[in-house]
Design a protein around this motif. Structure first.
Motif, short mmCIF file in Angstrom:
data_model
loop_
_atom_site.label_atom_id
_atom_site.label_comp_id
_atom_site.label_asym_id
_atom_site.label_seq_id
_atom_site.Cartn_x
_atom_site.Cartn_y
_atom_site.Cartn_z
N GLY A 17 27.24 -48.17 32.81
CA GLY A 17 28.51 -48.59 33.37
C GLY A 17 28.57 -50.11 33.38
N TYR A 18 29.66 -50.64 33.89
CA TYR A 18 29.82 -52.10 33.91
C TYR A 18 29.04 -52.76 35.01
CZ TYR A 18 33.67 -51.49 30.71
OH TYR A 18 34.41 -51.18 29.63
N LYS A 19 29.01 -52.08 36.16
CA LYS A 19 28.40 -52.72 37.33
C LYS A 19 26.90 -52.56 37.27
CE LYS A 19 31.93 -52.76 40.84
NZ LYS A 19 32.64 -51.85 41.72
N LEU A 20 26.22 -53.63 36.92
CA LEU A 20 24.78 -53.55 36.83
C LEU A 20 24.15 -54.60 37.74
CD1 LEU A 20 24.21 -53.18 33.00
CD2 LEU A 20 24.35 -51.40 34.71
N SER A 21 23.07 -54.22 38.38
CA SER A 21 22.36 -55.21 39.18
C SER A 21 21.64 -56.17 38.23
CB SER A 21 21.34 -54.52 40.08
OG SER A 21 20.30 -54.00 39.29
N ALA A 22 21.25 -57.30 38.77
CA ALA A 22 20.56 -58.29 37.93
C ALA A 22 19.30 -57.67 37.34
CB ALA A 22 20.20 -59.51 38.77
N GLU A 23 18.62 -56.87 38.16
CA GLU A 23 17.37 -56.26 37.70
C GLU A 23 17.62 -55.31 36.53
OE1 GLU A 23 14.52 -53.77 40.27
OE2 GLU A 23 14.71 -53.02 38.22
N THR A 24 18.68 -54.52 36.66
CA THR A 24 19.00 -53.57 35.58
C THR A 24 19.31 -54.30 34.28
OG1 THR A 24 19.96 -52.14 37.24
CG2 THR A 24 20.46 -51.62 34.95
N ARG A 25 20.04 -55.40 34.41
CA ARG A 25 20.37 -56.19 33.23
C ARG A 25 19.08 -56.65 32.54
NH1 ARG A 25 25.81 -57.56 33.10
NH2 ARG A 25 26.12 -57.16 35.31
N ILE A 41 20.30 -41.44 22.23
CA ILE A 41 21.33 -42.03 23.08
C ILE A 41 20.98 -41.72 24.53
CG2 ILE A 41 23.78 -41.95 23.71
CD1 ILE A 41 24.24 -41.20 20.72
N ILE A 42 20.90 -42.72 25.35
CA ILE A 42 20.53 -42.50 26.75
C ILE A 42 21.73 -42.80 27.63
CG2 ILE A 42 18.91 -43.07 28.58
CD1 ILE A 42 16.94 -43.92 26.38
N GLU A 43 22.26 -41.76 28.22
CA GLU A 43 23.42 -41.91 29.11
C GLU A 43 22.94 -42.43 30.47
OE1 GLU A 43 26.71 -41.11 28.71
OE2 GLU A 43 26.67 -40.13 26.73
N ASN A 44 23.76 -43.19 31.14
CA ASN A 44 23.40 -43.75 32.44
C ASN A 44 22.02 -44.39 32.41
OD1 ASN A 44 25.06 -40.98 33.47
ND2 ASN A 44 25.66 -42.95 34.32
N THR A 73 17.29 -51.18 19.02
CA THR A 73 17.83 -50.79 20.32
C THR A 73 19.05 -51.62 20.67
OG1 THR A 73 15.60 -50.22 21.02
CG2 THR A 73 17.24 -50.50 22.76
N SER A 74 20.09 -50.97 21.17
CA SER A 74 21.28 -51.71 21.62
C SER A 74 21.71 -51.21 22.99
CB SER A 74 22.46 -51.52 20.68
OG SER A 74 22.04 -51.29 19.37
N HIS A 75 22.36 -52.08 23.70
CA HIS A 75 22.91 -51.73 25.00
C HIS A 75 24.43 -51.79 24.92
CE1 HIS A 75 23.86 -53.30 29.30
NE2 HIS A 75 24.14 -52.03 29.19
N TYR A 76 25.09 -50.68 25.23
CA TYR A 76 26.55 -50.64 25.20
C TYR A 76 27.11 -50.23 26.54
CZ TYR A 76 26.38 -50.70 20.08
OH TYR A 76 26.16 -51.03 18.78
N TYR A 77 28.28 -50.73 26.86
CA TYR A 77 29.00 -50.20 28.02
C TYR A 77 29.75 -48.95 27.58
CZ TYR A 77 27.74 -54.58 30.15
OH TYR A 77 27.03 -55.62 30.65
N GLU A 78 30.12 -48.16 28.56
CA GLU A 78 30.68 -46.85 28.24
C GLU A 78 31.95 -46.89 27.39
OE1 GLU A 78 30.61 -45.44 32.14
OE2 GLU A 78 28.67 -44.46 31.89
N ASN A 79 32.65 -48.00 27.42
CA ASN A 79 33.91 -48.05 26.67
C ASN A 79 33.70 -48.04 25.16
OD1 ASN A 79 32.78 -50.57 26.56
ND2 ASN A 79 34.74 -51.64 26.52
#
Ligand code: ADP
Ligand code: MG
Length: 694
Positions: free
Chosen positions: A591-599, A558-561, A453-459
């Motif tokens: 997206g780039y803006k993530l809350s601490a919890e989401t991170r 792939i999971i968007e959003n 599993t990996s986490h990527y930003y949209e760019n």
């Protein structure tokens, strides 16, 4: 019991708010409405002591001047407040007139609030202000209670402070002492504070120690009565509902095991089948929860259990939450069974009238052995000849009521096996399903590679596209999932549509299929089939594919959003891949803006593949109320003070205590348990839903 309408400071308007917003009707309800936090008002701070990230504090001093800043709706009121040495700004965005009318410069006040930083300076937003002379004396000054309120209550002037004022005289009345709701021997055994003291201290704590003792006692009481109720219910059910006895393992099961099973069962699968066999042979009606992570092979266990039913002359049913899943179970099971001679059929919302009539007839005559379907199965018109075994897949997707309807499909209730891949933390399971026995498949079939599993930003989309391309060139298939949030379904579908178009344009050489909940069943089938057959290489979908879908060749999810999904949902989605022999991947795009919890959520997903670990983390992060499924499956009661995340140990003690008591005094007939019997009856008359969970 005294209605709250007669209490000082309540009146009809507030009473109706209490009733509609908090389900509080009597003085007793109110006394049992506990504060959710306490704030230390035991000392005054100096302004020079203020630093970043402080809790609520209080400061003594006076207002030097007021200032209105800005115009119209943007206007705010600012007051410069001093403790004699330093100053701080108090800020209001609402009620400007009210504040300037009420508070004067030069008078000594106590200001109470949480300091925050704005433009490099400290201020206090919407502080509470009291005249120093009006502050309650004595014990009230220490830990101050805060009560939860809703927006509606606040606009009806029913805030935490008002509630505190209403409760205060009630608590004074308690001081003469009220009868305890726990027997004396339990208070003694666990050194619990008595009820009177606990209620007084939970609202107006003498000090931190008494508060702690009070909360411990009230938590114990709460958990204990839930367990007592559930365990008593179980006993009652066992006595009143005998279970069908499946005494033999017959030809269907044995032939299947010998000839049709395409692989060796895992040790965990074997163990669970044994557990079920013991249950269905015991004469007790089985209620068993089967927990097994995604891909652990629950379907096969269910099938073999159903074959035992058929071997003993009973019919079996398997209910799944979506048509896609029901279809897939039907296909899989038909394939597994081959020419064994078991009559299996499918019933869903889109079964045609004619086929349905034929099916009903076969069901009634007993010709039909195993019925697979959606909640179409629980309709009145569906009548079995002799239903003996029911499997409910992804049980958290069904409501309590839907599940209990299946119970009634035979005069004597059938055995029930509910399955879930969303593991429920133990504490929650014990509370929600106190009388359910739990089986766990804690082993995946051999040869599975852990999903990466990996986490990527949209760019990173460009690189991702190359990766997708390569996977497909290697013969794999890819899921792309978009979130669907009901409030804005239109917009979400638009997201899905855009995503679909983008994918079609990016990969013109590959066939892309598309599935969402709004499609007609036939169209859904068609799209699904495109993917199952391998013709479509990419499936663009909403979470309708979240449960159960099994395409072993798909290796990328792939999971968007991804930030819009909860942990257990992410884990479920991820479970759609990693079902074959190839290395599989799950990619979380955010997206780039993530809350601490989401991170934290993304991190956990990247680090862990273990459903149990993930559901524990979910419980920690979100609290049990929000765990997927519990709202839908209907948490039968709300906890007022205990917390399943923190009070697991106490829950266990409460449960064991309840068990011991019921063992030695099943009817609670002994004198010393009289209070238990009474209190249980009272609680049940209030909350009828207690323990009716199946
Ligand atoms: P879930 O527990 O998520 O419902 P499934 O029952 O869909 O999992 O099983 C996942 C896949 O694993 C299916 O393709 C199934 O045929 C396969 N499977 C089940 N049991 C075994 C086993 N013992 N060995 C190998 N493969 C198995
Ligand atoms: Mg499944």
């Amino acid at each position: 019991m005294q209605s709250i309408i007669y209490l000082a400071g309540v009146g009809p308007k507030k009473a109706s708010l209490f009733a509609s917003e908090l389900d509080i009707h009597t003085a007793e309800d109110l006394i049992r409405y506990y504060p959710y936090k306490y704030v230390d008002r035991s000392r005054f701070y100096y302004l020079h002591e203020i630093h970043g990230n402080m809790p609520y504090i209080q400061v003594k001093g006076h207002i030097v001047r007021f200032e209105k800043v800005g115009e119209g709706p943007q206007q705010r009121l600012s007051a410069i407040f001093t403790d004699g040495k330093d100053t701080i700004e108090l800020v209001w965005f609402k009620g400007v007139k009210f504040i300037t009318d009420k508070y004067k410069t030069g008078i000594e006040y106590v200001v109470f609030g949480k300091p925050s930083v704005f433009n490099g300076k400290y201020n206090i937003l919407h502080p509470e202000i009291d005249l120093v002379s009006s502050l309650p004396a004595g014990e009230q000054l220490g830990l101050q209670p805060f009560y939860n309120t809703t927006e509606k209550m606040k606009s009806g002037f029913l805030n935490s402070k008002t509630i505190q004022k209403i409760i205060f005289p009630l608590v004074q009345q308690l001081k003469t002492g009220i009868p305890d709701t726990l027997p004396a021997y339990l208070l003694k055994k666990f050194a619990l504070m008595n009820l009177t003291e606990s209620l007084i201290n939970v609202h107006f704590p003498k000090n931190a120690h008494s508060l702690n003792k009070a909360r411990q006692r009230l938590k114990f009481e709460e958990l204990f009565y839930i367990q007592l109720s559930i365990l008593q219910q179980t006993k009652w059910r066992e006595q009143n509902f005998k279970g069908f006895i499946f005494s033999q393992i017959g030809n269907f099961f044995n032939d299947f095991y010998k000839n049709n099973l395409p692989f060796e069962l895992t040790g965990a699968q074997k163990r669970v089948i044994r557990e079920i066999r013991v249950d269905v042979g015991s004469g007790r009606q089985m209620n068993r929860l089967l927990q097994g992570d995604v891909g652990s092979g629950k379907t096969l266990v269910a099938l073999m259990a159903m074959l035992i039913a058929v071997d003993n002359g009973f019919q079996a049913a398997l209910m799944a939450p979506t048509e896609i899943l029901a279809n897939q179970h039907y296909i899989t099971i038909k394939e597994f069974l081959g020419d064994l001679g078991v009559n299996v059929q499918l019933l869903t919302g889109s079964t045609r009238t004619k086929a349905r009539e034929e099916l009903h007839a076969q069901l009634k005559s007993g010709e039909l052995n195993i019925l697979i379907g959606t909640h179409a199965l629980i309709e009145e018109t569906v009548q079995f000849h002799n239903l003996g075994f029911v499997v409910i897949d992804e049980q958290h997707r069904f409501g309590v009521e839907q599940r209990s309807k299946l119970w009634k499909k035979n005069i004597q209730p059938p055995h029930i096996l509910v399955m879930t891949a969303t593991p429920i933390p133990r504490t929650l399971a014990m509370t929600l399903y106190g009388d359910l026995r739990v089986s766990v498949i804690d082993e995946l079939p051999p040869g599975r590679k852990p999903i990466q599993t990996s986490h990527y930003y949209e760019n990173k989309r460009h690189g991702l596209n190359q990766f997708i391309h390569k996977q497909i060139a290697d013969g794999r298939q890819v899921y792309i999932v978009y979130p669907l949030i009901q409030e804005s379904e239109k917009m979400d579908l638009q997201d899905l549509e855009n995503g679909y178009n983008y994918i079609c344009e990016t990969f013109p050489q590959f066939k892309v299929c598309k599935i969402h909940g709004k499609l007609k069943a036939a169209e859904k089938d068609y799209q699904m089939q495109l993917f199952v057959s391998g013709e479509a290489k990419i499936m663009v979908a909403t979470t309708v594919i979240e449960v159960g879908v099994n395409v072993p060749n798909a290796s990328v999810m792939i999971i968007e959003n991804a930030e819009r999904f909860g942990l257990s949902q992410l884990h479920q989605l991820r479970g759609r891949v990693g079902r074959g022999a190839d290395q599989s991947y799950c990619i979380l795009l955010t997206g780039y803006k993530l809350s601490a919890e989401t991170r934290i959520r993304m991190d956990i997903m990247v680090k862990s593949n273990d459903g149990f670990e993930i559901s524990e983390a979910d419980l920690q992060l979100r609290g049990p109320g929000d765990i997927d499924g519990t709202t839908q499956s209907g948490m039968p009661f709300e906890l007022k003070i205990a917390n399943l995340t923190q009070d697991g140990k106490m829950l266990e003690i409460a449960r064991n205590t309840a068990k011991e008591i019921l063992e030695s005094d099943p009817e609670l007939a002994q004198q010393e348990n009289y209070v238990l019997k009474q209190q249980l009856r009272k609680l049940k008359s209030v909350k009828l839903s207690w323990g009716v969970i199946s």
